[in-house]
Design an enzyme around this catalytic site. Structure first.
Site, PDB file in Angstrom:
ATOM      1  CG  PHE A 127      -1.748   1.121   1.444  1.00 49.91           C
ATOM      2  CD1 PHE A 127      -2.951   0.907   0.785  1.00 49.91           C
ATOM      3  CD2 PHE A 127      -1.514   2.146   2.281  1.00 49.91           C
ATOM      4  CE1 PHE A 127      -4.237   1.858   1.330  1.00 49.91           C
ATOM      5  CE2 PHE A 127      -2.383   3.272   2.565  1.00 49.91           C
ATOM      6  CZ  PHE A 127      -3.846   3.239   2.030  1.00 49.91           C
ATOM      7  CB  SER A 130       3.889   7.419   3.291  1.00 50.45           C
ATOM      8  OG  SER A 130       3.127   7.135   4.185  1.00 50.45           O
ATOM      9  CD1 TRP A 160       8.269   7.042   5.699  1.00 48.03           C
ATOM     10  CD2 TRP A 160       9.427   5.521   6.727  1.00 48.03           C
ATOM     11  NE1 TRP A 160       9.096   7.764   6.465  1.00 48.03           N
ATOM     12  CE2 TRP A 160       9.896   6.908   7.029  1.00 48.03           C
ATOM     13  CE3 TRP A 160      10.013   4.493   7.225  1.00 48.03           C
ATOM     14  CZ2 TRP A 160      11.003   6.940   7.917  1.00 48.03           C
ATOM     15  CZ3 TRP A 160      11.153   4.647   8.074  1.00 48.03           C
ATOM     16  CH2 TRP A 160      11.577   5.928   8.556  1.00 48.03           C
ATOM     17  CD  GLN A 281      -0.245  -5.445  49.378  1.00 46.66           C
ATOM     18  OE1 GLN A 281      -0.390  -4.189  49.485  1.00 46.66           O
ATOM     19  NE2 GLN A 281      -1.092  -6.343  49.722  1.00 46.66           N
ATOM     20  CD  GLU A 366      -2.738   0.626   8.663  1.00 43.58           C
ATOM     21  OE1 GLU A 366      -3.979   0.864   8.968  1.00 43.58           O
ATOM     22  OE2 GLU A 366      -2.195  -0.142   8.481  1.00 43.58           O
TER      23      GLU A 366
HETATM   24  C1  LIG Z   1       7.381   0.656  10.019  1.00 41.99           C
HETATM   25  C2  LIG Z   1       6.584   1.652   9.289  1.00 41.99           C
HETATM   26  C3  LIG Z   1       5.773   1.207   8.118  1.00 41.99           C
HETATM   27  C4  LIG Z   1       5.173   1.800   7.275  1.00 41.99           C
HETATM   28  N1  LIG Z   1       4.467   1.213   6.357  1.00 41.99           N
HETATM   29  C5  LIG Z   1       3.724   2.221   5.328  1.00 41.99           C
HETATM   30  C6  LIG Z   1       3.117   1.515   4.165  1.00 41.99           C
HETATM   31  O1  LIG Z   1       2.966   0.235   3.984  1.00 41.99           O
HETATM   32  N2  LIG Z   1       2.565   2.477   3.518  1.00 41.99           N
HETATM   33  C7  LIG Z   1       2.566   3.729   3.477  1.00 41.99           C
HETATM   34  O2  LIG Z   1       2.160   4.295   2.521  1.00 41.99           O
HETATM   35  N3  LIG Z   1       3.282   4.345   4.462  1.00 41.99           N
HETATM   36  C8  LIG Z   1       3.763   3.625   5.448  1.00 41.99           C
HETATM   37  N4  LIG Z   1       4.291   4.166   6.667  1.00 41.99           N
HETATM   38  C9  LIG Z   1       4.331   5.518   6.682  1.00 41.99           C
HETATM   39  C10 LIG Z   1       3.641   6.103   8.039  1.00 41.99           C
HETATM   40  O3  LIG Z   1       2.233   5.936   7.514  1.00 41.99           O
HETATM   41  C11 LIG Z   1       4.179   7.481   8.263  1.00 41.99           C
HETATM   42  O4  LIG Z   1       5.408   7.270   8.764  1.00 41.99           O
HETATM   43  C12 LIG Z   1       3.027   8.202   9.196  1.00 41.99           C
HETATM   44  O5  LIG Z   1       1.967   8.416   8.635  1.00 41.99           O
HETATM   45  C13 LIG Z   1       3.815   9.579   9.554  1.00 41.99           C
HETATM   46  O6  LIG Z   1       4.052  10.394   8.759  1.00 41.99           O
HETATM   47  P1  LIG Z   1       5.803  10.850   8.686  1.00 41.99           P
HETATM   48  O7  LIG Z   1       6.580   9.640   9.033  1.00 41.99           O
HETATM   49  O8  LIG Z   1       5.942  11.816   7.474  1.00 41.99           O
HETATM   50  O9  LIG Z   1       5.766  11.952   9.898  1.00 41.99           O
HETATM   51  P2  LIG Z   1       5.258  13.426  10.040  1.00 41.99           P
HETATM   52  O10 LIG Z   1       3.932  13.285   9.049  1.00 41.99           O
HETATM   53  O11 LIG Z   1       6.222  14.191   9.773  1.00 41.99           O
HETATM   54  O12 LIG Z   1       4.639  13.304  11.391  1.00 41.99           O
HETATM   55  C14 LIG Z   1       5.756  13.271  12.532  1.00 41.99           C
HETATM   56  C15 LIG Z   1       4.977  13.639  13.788  1.00 41.99           C
HETATM   57  O13 LIG Z   1       4.319  14.890  13.891  1.00 41.99           O
HETATM   58  C16 LIG Z   1       3.312  14.828  14.683  1.00 41.99           C
HETATM   59  N5  LIG Z   1       2.000  15.435  13.973  1.00 41.99           N
HETATM   60  C17 LIG Z   1       1.659  15.119  12.652  1.00 41.99           C
HETATM   61  N6  LIG Z   1       0.449  15.495  12.113  1.00 41.99           N
HETATM   62  C18 LIG Z   1       0.213  16.212  13.406  1.00 41.99           C
HETATM   63  C19 LIG Z   1      -1.131  17.068  13.404  1.00 41.99           C
HETATM   64  N7  LIG Z   1      -1.833  17.264  12.532  1.00 41.99           N
HETATM   65  N8  LIG Z   1      -1.273  17.389  14.713  1.00 41.99           N
HETATM   66  C20 LIG Z   1      -0.383  17.204  15.794  1.00 41.99           C
HETATM   67  N9  LIG Z   1       0.731  16.558  15.759  1.00 41.99           N
HETATM   68  C21 LIG Z   1       1.038  16.249  14.389  1.00 41.99           C
HETATM   69  C22 LIG Z   1       2.946  13.161  15.121  1.00 41.99           C
HETATM   70  O14 LIG Z   1       3.667  13.288  16.480  1.00 41.99           O
HETATM   71  C23 LIG Z   1       3.695  12.489  14.205  1.00 41.99           C
HETATM   72  O15 LIG Z   1       4.345  11.197  14.713  1.00 41.99           O
HETATM   73  C24 LIG Z   1       5.001   3.326   7.481  1.00 41.99           C
HETATM   74  C25 LIG Z   1       5.828   3.825   8.421  1.00 41.99           C
HETATM   75  C26 LIG Z   1       6.441   3.166   9.589  1.00 41.99           C
HETATM   76  C27 LIG Z   1       7.233   3.726  10.565  1.00 41.99           C
END
Ligand SMILES: Cc1cc2nc3c(=O)[nH]c(=O)nc-3n(C[C@H](O)[C@H](O)[C@H](O)COP(=O)(O)OP(=O)(O)OC[C@H]3O[C@@H](n4cnc5c(N)ncnc54)[C@H](O)[C@@H]3O)c2cc1C
Length: 387
Positions: A127, A130, A160, A281, A366
């Site tokens: 899927f 990202s 990712w 405890q 997700e």
């Molecule tokens: C092990 C793993 C597997 C994955 N597998 C898939 C996959 O199969 N397919 C796919 O498409 N993606 C996948 N992903 C991607 C994943 O969905 C994204 O990492 C996730 O959506 C977060 O995006 P980012 O890493 O860019 O972090 P960012 O978008 O930069 O966010 C970082 C942090 O900012 C904060 N934040 C973000 N938005 C807000 C908000 N609106 N308000 C307040 N705080 C916020 C949260 O704390 C968040 O963790 C995977 C990620 C990992 C780590």
């Protein structure tokens, strides 16, 4: 043996209880210790086994229009597999998430072409939503798909992507530009060997599983590979996540149950100050907190699953609550398990050390926990739930 009394909660039917029993036996035989030194091979092997023994057919409904996804079954399978092996849960879950858009929105031809393969374990699914600049901010997707001739040309980058590097099909979200932001996205099926699709980087994470950054350069797909209508990509992504977010919560419950089971075993056998640890405890207090959080998480998970199975069109709020609470609670439960195990809790390869690494990403992917809070708050505010 972890507590399985929850199977008698009113959310479940006899078929769920029977399935849970059969899967318990299967998982005990097949999920003992996957080889984490070669996660690609271990994952491929698990997909084949899960497919040939019939479990993957529950990951996404097939091409029979009368079949629909049973989220309680999905959740029970994830919970059970996660309790035995994080990689087995991952292998099962990704077949469902990758095939989800086809199963929910695909044409009869797309369903007939791909679902028998993902359900039998003969094709691995991914899927691809990202991107480096659009993880949480899905509407900011920059990968483009230009209509050209009788198909589309994809250009851009995804990161990712679970199963990246071993998948036979990628469900890829790209900007087709019908409208700005979220309303200008569409979704395509891209074959793993499609010219123009490159595995740019394999990514290693703390709980190893196949993961990659992908690039698309002049990557041509046919018009028949478009899922749904142009511009429906965001809707399709969210509807798919509506189903699978609940199951992320279920996997977290599985990890947490395993942590509690390991802790109960440890507390009963470890002698300290002349008595088993379980007689202290303070330790009993921790064990009570763990059990309470697991039950609360499971109630939210199976409430969301049951609500969807009873015919709710969308369960965005219920699924967000289930994912948020279950993943955060599991992190706390597992941390306590590590603490109660003392030094052994951080010994590489110990079950609770592995759980400590497994749970972390579930609070990010997700939809990160903060994003789930926003979803819940928006739902509460728009429901007019004022006094
Ligand atoms: C092990 C793993 C597997 C994955 N597998 C898939 C996959 O199969 N397919 C796919 O498409 N993606 C996948 N992903 C991607 C994943 O969905 C994204 O990492 C996730 O959506 C977060 O995006 P980012 O890493 O860019 O972090 P960012 O978008 O930069 O966010 C970082 C942090 O900012 C904060 N934040 C973000 N938005 C807000 C908000 N609106 N308000 C307040 N705080 C916020 C949260 O704390 C968040 O963790 C995977 C990620 C990992 C780590």
């Amino acid at each position: 043996m972890p507590d399985r009394n929850f199977l008698h909660w009113p959310f479940f039917e006899d078929r769920h209880r029977a399935l849970a029993e059969r899967l318990e036996t299967w998982a005990t035989q097949h999920c003992a210790r996957p080889d984490h030194r070669d996660v690609d091979a271990a994952c491929r092997e698990l997909v084949v086994k899960l497919g040939s023994d019939g479990w993957l057919k529950h990951s996404a409904p097939g091409d029979d229009p009368s079949e629909k996804i049973d989220v309680r079954t999905l959740a029970l399978i994830r919970e059970t597999l996660a309790r035995h092996s994080g990689l087995a849960d991952f292998a099962f879950a990704m077949q469902g998430l990758g095939a989800g858009p086809i199963s929910l929105f695909g044409t009869a031809v797309q369903k007939a072409q791909w679902l028998p393969k993902t359900r039998s374990g003969t094709a691995i699914a991914a899927f691809a939503l990202s991107e480096p600049a659009s993880g949480s901010d899905v509407a900011n997707i920059a990968t483009t798909a230009h209509h050209e001739g009788d198909g589309y040309i994809l250009d851009g980058e995804k990161t990712w992507i679970s199963n990246g590097g071993i998948a036979d099909l990628y469900v890829v979200f790209a900007r087709t530009g019908e409208a700005p932001g979220a309303r200008g996205l569409s979704v395509f099926i891209v074959r793993g060997d499609n010219p123009g699709l490159h595995i740019a980087e394999r990514i290693e994470v703390i709980a190893p599983h196949p993961l990659a950054r992908l690039t698309f350069e002049n990557c041509r797909v046919g018009a028949a590979d478009l899922i749904g209508a142009p511009g429906e990509g965001f809707k399709i992504a969210m509807a798919t996540l509506d189903v699978f977010r609940t199951s992320v919560g279920a996997a977290a419950v599985g990890f947490a149950r395993r942590a509690l089971a390991e802790t109960v075993k440890r507390a009963a056998t470890r002698e300290l100050f002349g008595a088993p640890l379980s007689e202290l405890q303070m330790v009993q207090g921790h064990i009570a907190d763990m059990a309470l959080e697991i039950d609360a998480a499971a109630l939210l998970v199976y409430r969301a699953a049951w609500t969807k199975d009873m015919g709710a069109a969308r369960v965005t709020r219920e699924a967000a609550m289930a994912k948020l609470y279950a993943t955060e609670a599991a992190q706390r439960v597992i941390d306590t398990a590590v603490q109660i195990h003392g030094g052994d809790g951080v010994r590489a390869g110990h079950p609770v050390e592995m759980l400590y690494r497994e749970i972390r990403a579930l609070r990010i992917y997700e939809g990160a926990s903060d994003v789930q809070k926003i979803i819940i708050a928006r739902s509460v505010l728009s429901s007019g739930a004022a006094a």
